[in-house]
Scaffold this motif. Structure first.
Motif, PDB file in Angstrom:
ATOM      1  N   LEU A  98       0.831  -1.212   0.000  1.00  0.00           N
ATOM      2  CA  LEU A  98       0.000   0.000   0.000  1.00  0.00           C
ATOM      3  C   LEU A  98       0.858   1.252   0.000  1.00  0.00           C
ATOM      4  O   LEU A  98       0.570   2.224  -0.723  1.00  0.00           O
ATOM      5  CB  LEU A  98      -0.921  -0.003   1.219  1.00  0.00           C
ATOM      6  N   THR A  99       1.927   1.264   0.795  1.00  0.00           N
ATOM      7  CA  THR A  99       2.796   2.438   0.875  1.00  0.00           C
ATOM      8  C   THR A  99       3.431   2.753  -0.472  1.00  0.00           C
ATOM      9  O   THR A  99       3.463   3.914  -0.910  1.00  0.00           O
ATOM     10  CB  THR A  99       3.894   2.208   1.932  1.00  0.00           C
ATOM     11  N   TYR A 101       2.274   1.915  -3.329  1.00  0.00           N
ATOM     12  CA  TYR A 101       1.195   2.364  -4.221  1.00  0.00           C
ATOM     13  C   TYR A 101       0.942   3.858  -4.025  1.00  0.00           C
ATOM     14  O   TYR A 101       0.764   4.602  -4.999  1.00  0.00           O
ATOM     15  CB  TYR A 101      -0.071   1.560  -3.936  1.00  0.00           C
ATOM     16  N   CYS A 102       0.947   4.300  -2.772  1.00  0.00           N
ATOM     17  CA  CYS A 102       0.766   5.731  -2.481  1.00  0.00           C
ATOM     18  C   CYS A 102       1.929   6.550  -3.026  1.00  0.00           C
ATOM     19  O   CYS A 102       1.737   7.662  -3.538  1.00  0.00           O
ATOM     20  CB  CYS A 102       0.615   5.947  -0.978  1.00  0.00           C
ATOM     21  N   PHE A 107       1.457  10.432  -3.396  1.00  0.00           N
ATOM     22  CA  PHE A 107       0.691  10.769  -2.192  1.00  0.00           C
ATOM     23  C   PHE A 107      -0.428  11.766  -2.482  1.00  0.00           C
ATOM     24  O   PHE A 107      -0.750  12.617  -1.648  1.00  0.00           O
ATOM     25  CB  PHE A 107       1.607  11.324  -1.101  1.00  0.00           C
ATOM     26  N   ASP A 108      -1.018  11.628  -3.661  1.00  0.00           N
ATOM     27  CA  ASP A 108      -2.198  12.427  -4.009  1.00  0.00           C
ATOM     28  C   ASP A 108      -3.412  11.718  -3.405  1.00  0.00           C
ATOM     29  O   ASP A 108      -4.013  10.839  -4.022  1.00  0.00           O
ATOM     30  CB  ASP A 108      -2.329  12.531  -5.534  1.00  0.00           C
ATOM     31  N   TRP A 109      -3.785  12.113  -2.173  1.00  0.00           N
ATOM     32  CA  TRP A 109      -4.783  11.375  -1.423  1.00  0.00           C
ATOM     33  C   TRP A 109      -6.141  11.369  -2.109  1.00  0.00           C
ATOM     34  O   TRP A 109      -6.883  10.389  -2.027  1.00  0.00           O
ATOM     35  CB  TRP A 109      -4.892  11.935  -0.007  1.00  0.00           C
ATOM     36  N   ILE A 112      -5.791   8.781  -4.748  1.00  0.00           N
ATOM     37  CA  ILE A 112      -5.676   7.453  -4.144  1.00  0.00           C
ATOM     38  C   ILE A 112      -7.047   6.946  -3.698  1.00  0.00           C
ATOM     39  O   ILE A 112      -7.446   5.813  -4.007  1.00  0.00           O
ATOM     40  CB  ILE A 112      -4.695   7.483  -2.956  1.00  0.00           C
TER      41      ILE A 112
END
Length: 295
Positions: A98-99, A101-102, A107-109, A112
């Motif tokens: 998961l990390t 992938y982010c 880190f575009d929440w 995501i």
């Protein structure tokens, strides 16, 4: 500190089994780090790292489920001592999955969250991850006492559902080539057969283990055939016939997941035959032996 050192057992003694298991569980991470350092992850290194960590999470999850059946089949009680460690490594690789992938999505929440919500395979994978976190957080002795052994066992029985979700996520994101997901699913099915045999009090002896391998290998081939036929429209017969190419051409490269599941099951049966546990005498009979010897 002894409780946190993975190479020590519960009594604080060095355990070669625990140390070897810990080292083996680190190998995929070190391998991935080496590939990243030497630029061997292709044109999209973050994406490849996401796939690799997810694949290893599924592989180790299936390995975790193999510990209890193997303990029974091989009469190897010490295997239970590494089950928690291996399970925590599953959570570690899933969280790394998961990390990464982010990171791949910068880190575009917003992006995501929207990707997870609108893509079914990501919903399935994220649900499995939440389940793994719940199992990992409650894996300590303190949590067992807090929850109670019965409630704790019911919670951790969800590992079978979580594994199914993880395998479905693996297959859906693999798109056309589901060789690896089919193999992992077949091995998972083989382990479930072992557990079912134990639940039904069916002896886990060599002939029955061979039969389990044959049946599960065939089912794996049929499931792979059904997947390709339903998702790609390819003739089911042609896909199933591909399982015979290994015998036709005598080439190991033609081995399909069903063959590998069969070989894995036969290997278990062979080890069982070599390492057959000695028949134990009833407890009362063992208790009478010293008295009889001294009379």
């Amino acid at each position: 500190m002894n409780d946190w050192l993975p190479w020590l057992d519960r009594k604080g003694r060095f355990s070669s089994l625990r140390a070897a298991t810990f080292a083996l569980m680190l190998v995929p991470a070190l391998w991935l780090a080496f590939d990243a350092w030497t630029n061997q992850l292709g044109s999209k290194p973050w994406t490849q790292a996401v796939h690799d960590t997810g694949t290893w999470a599924v592989r180790i999850l299936v390995l975790t489920l193999a510990i209890t059946p193997f303990r029974r089949i091989f009469d190897w009680p010490k295997l239970v001592g590494v089950r928690r460690m291996v399970g925590l490594f599953v959570m570690f690789y899933a969280l790394a999955h998961l990390t990464l992938y982010c990171i791949d999505l910068a880190f575009d929440w917003g992006l995501i969250v929207s990707e997870i919500v609108k893509r079914f395979y990501l919903i399935v994978g994220f649900t499995a991850l939440l389940g793994l976190i719940a199992l990992g957080v409650t894996s300590t002795d303190a949590m067992i006492r807090r929850l109670g052994s019965a409630n704790w066992q019911r919670l951790h029985n969800l590992v079978y559902v979580i594994t199914g979700l993880g395998l479905l996520h693996f297959a859906l994101q693999s798109k056309l080539d589901v060789t690896q997901p089919a193999l992992m699913t077949g091995l998972y099915a083989l382990l479930l057969v072992y557990r079912l045999m134990n639940r039904l009090k069916i002896p886990l002896d060599t002939p029955r283990l061979v039969l389990a391998a044959l049946v599960t290998g065939l089912l794996t081939a049929l499931c792979e055939t059904a997947w390709y036929a339903l998702t790609t429209g390819v003739s089911a017969w042609l896909v199933f016939q591909a399982n015979f190419d290994a015998f036709t051409y005598g080439d190991i490269t033609f081995l399909r997941p069903g063959h590998w599941v069969l070989l894995a099951g036969l290997a278990v049966a062979l080890v069982r035959a070599v390492r057959a546990p000695a028949q134990r005498r009833p407890r009362r009979e063992r208790a009478r032996v010293p008295a009889e010897a001294g009379s």
